[in-house]
Design an enzyme around this catalytic site. Structure first.
Site, PDB file in Angstrom:
ATOM      1  N   LYS A  81      68.315  30.177  77.563  1.00  0.00           N
ATOM      2  CA  LYS A  81      67.586  30.100  76.294  1.00  0.00           C
ATOM      3  C   LYS A  81      68.152  31.003  75.203  1.00  0.00           C
ATOM      4  O   LYS A  81      67.880  30.787  74.021  1.00  0.00           O
ATOM      5  CB  LYS A  81      66.107  30.427  76.522  1.00  0.00           C
ATOM      6  CG  LYS A  81      65.383  29.371  77.345  1.00  0.00           C
ATOM      7  CD  LYS A  81      63.926  29.717  77.545  1.00  0.00           C
ATOM      8  CE  LYS A  81      63.237  28.667  78.404  1.00  0.00           C
ATOM      9  NZ  LYS A  81      61.798  28.967  78.591  1.00  0.00           N
ATOM     10  N   GLY A 141      59.207  40.961  81.797  1.00  0.00           N
ATOM     11  CA  GLY A 141      60.226  39.969  81.465  1.00  0.00           C
ATOM     12  C   GLY A 141      60.467  39.902  79.973  1.00  0.00           C
ATOM     13  O   GLY A 141      59.531  39.715  79.184  1.00  0.00           O
ATOM     14  N   ALA A 145      61.883  33.190  77.955  1.00  0.00           N
ATOM     15  CA  ALA A 145      60.450  32.916  78.063  1.00  0.00           C
ATOM     16  C   ALA A 145      59.649  34.119  77.590  1.00  0.00           C
ATOM     17  O   ALA A 145      58.613  33.970  76.916  1.00  0.00           O
ATOM     18  CB  ALA A 145      60.085  32.570  79.503  1.00  0.00           C
TER      19      ALA A 145
END
Length: 292
Positions: A81, A141, A145
């Site tokens: 991403k 994280g 995402a």
């Protein structure tokens, strides 16, 4: 920065998903079912880099191939991403804010990047945890995402977002990027996860840990308390080991299913140039999970 793409001239639409370890993804089935419901010939291909053999430049080759073969666009998932940004010619405002892209539209020789993850997470969170306290949120994280979920938390009014990542510099970069948006410097890279978890309202799990290809939990679930809520980004399996442990402790939990469906709704609309039916896509997703 770019506006939404125009509707494609053909009723035949070819798209794909690029990611690693995505063989069991439900995204193709969701897109194709909605396309069929709307009378489109909608083809969706999986491009699993793990199955193709990870190699330098593979992402670029797959994007080139899809564009050359007349694809309308691509969905992009873990771990690409952020890498995909180097292959785009234009970006939406959300991609510019986040530094992460999960949807690419090919149109008139351009490659335009969009991010539908953050809005998908927002819609899922408001639907599944509508009254959740958000004074202090811990997020684990800071990848693609994680950029989307932290951005969503910020826009939903979280008081403080403490981001942790195995790569601390990545967490620091995400915090700096989001704080640069001028919303009060409410995002910071965390130092000690254990102590942060003991004083937070809720937790967002935004790593790949918990997927079938990355089993386990990103932290010890015993650090949670019944007062916490826990939101996952993973939807396969729907009940990760962390979600199951949190539920046993008494936490309110949110699976990654809603984020998966609602991001797919917006991606479908970008590819097809027409509105999708989120309720139909939710029902279809639920049927796929039941069957699997």
């Amino acid at each position: 920065m770019t506006d939404k793409p125009a509707a494609p001239s053909s009723s035949t639409i070819s798209v794909g998903l690029i990611g690693s370890g995505i063989g069991k993804s439900l995204t193709p089935a969701m897109h194709m079912a909605e396309g069929a419901r709307q009378g489109l010939r909608y083809d969706y291909a999986l491009m699993d880099t793990a199955a193709l053999g990870e190699s330098p430049g593979l992402l670029a080759r797959l994007v080139d191939q899809a564009e050359a073969e007349g694809y309308r666009g691509l969905n992009i998932t873990h771990p690409f991403k952020q890498e995909i940004l180097n292959l785009l010619t234009e970006t939406s405002a959300d991609v510019e804010a986040l530094g992460a892209c999960n949807t690419v539209v090919f149109e008139n020789g351009s490659r335009t990047g969009h991010n539908t993850d953050w809005s998908g997470f927002t819609r899922s969170f408001k639907r599944g945890l509508p009254d959740a306290a958000m004074g202090k949120v811990v997020q684990v994280g800071a990848g693609g995402a994680g950029a989307a979920t932290a951005y969503a938390l910020l826009l939903m009014g979280a008081g403080q977002i403490e981001v942790f990542d195995v790569d601390r510099e990545r967490a620091e970069r995400l915090a700096a990027r989001l704080n640069a948006l001028g919303r009060g410097g409410r995002v910071k890279a965390g130092n000690v996860l254990e102590s942060a978890l003991r004083r937070c309202d809720g937790v967002v799990q935004a790593t790949a840990v918990g997927m079938e290809s990355y089993p386990g939990t990103p932290f010890d679930p015993e650090l949670l308390s019944p007062a916490n809520w826990l939101a996952e980004v993973i939807y396969f399996p729907a009940q990760t080991a962390l979600l199951q442990a949190a539920a046993k402790i008494g936490c309110r939990t949110l699976t990654g299913a809603g984020m998966a469906v609602f991001q797919a709704v917006t991606a479908f609309e970008l590819f097809a140039g027409r509105a999708a039916d989120p309720n139909a896509m939710l029902r279809h997703f639920d049927s796929l999970v039941t069957i699997s």
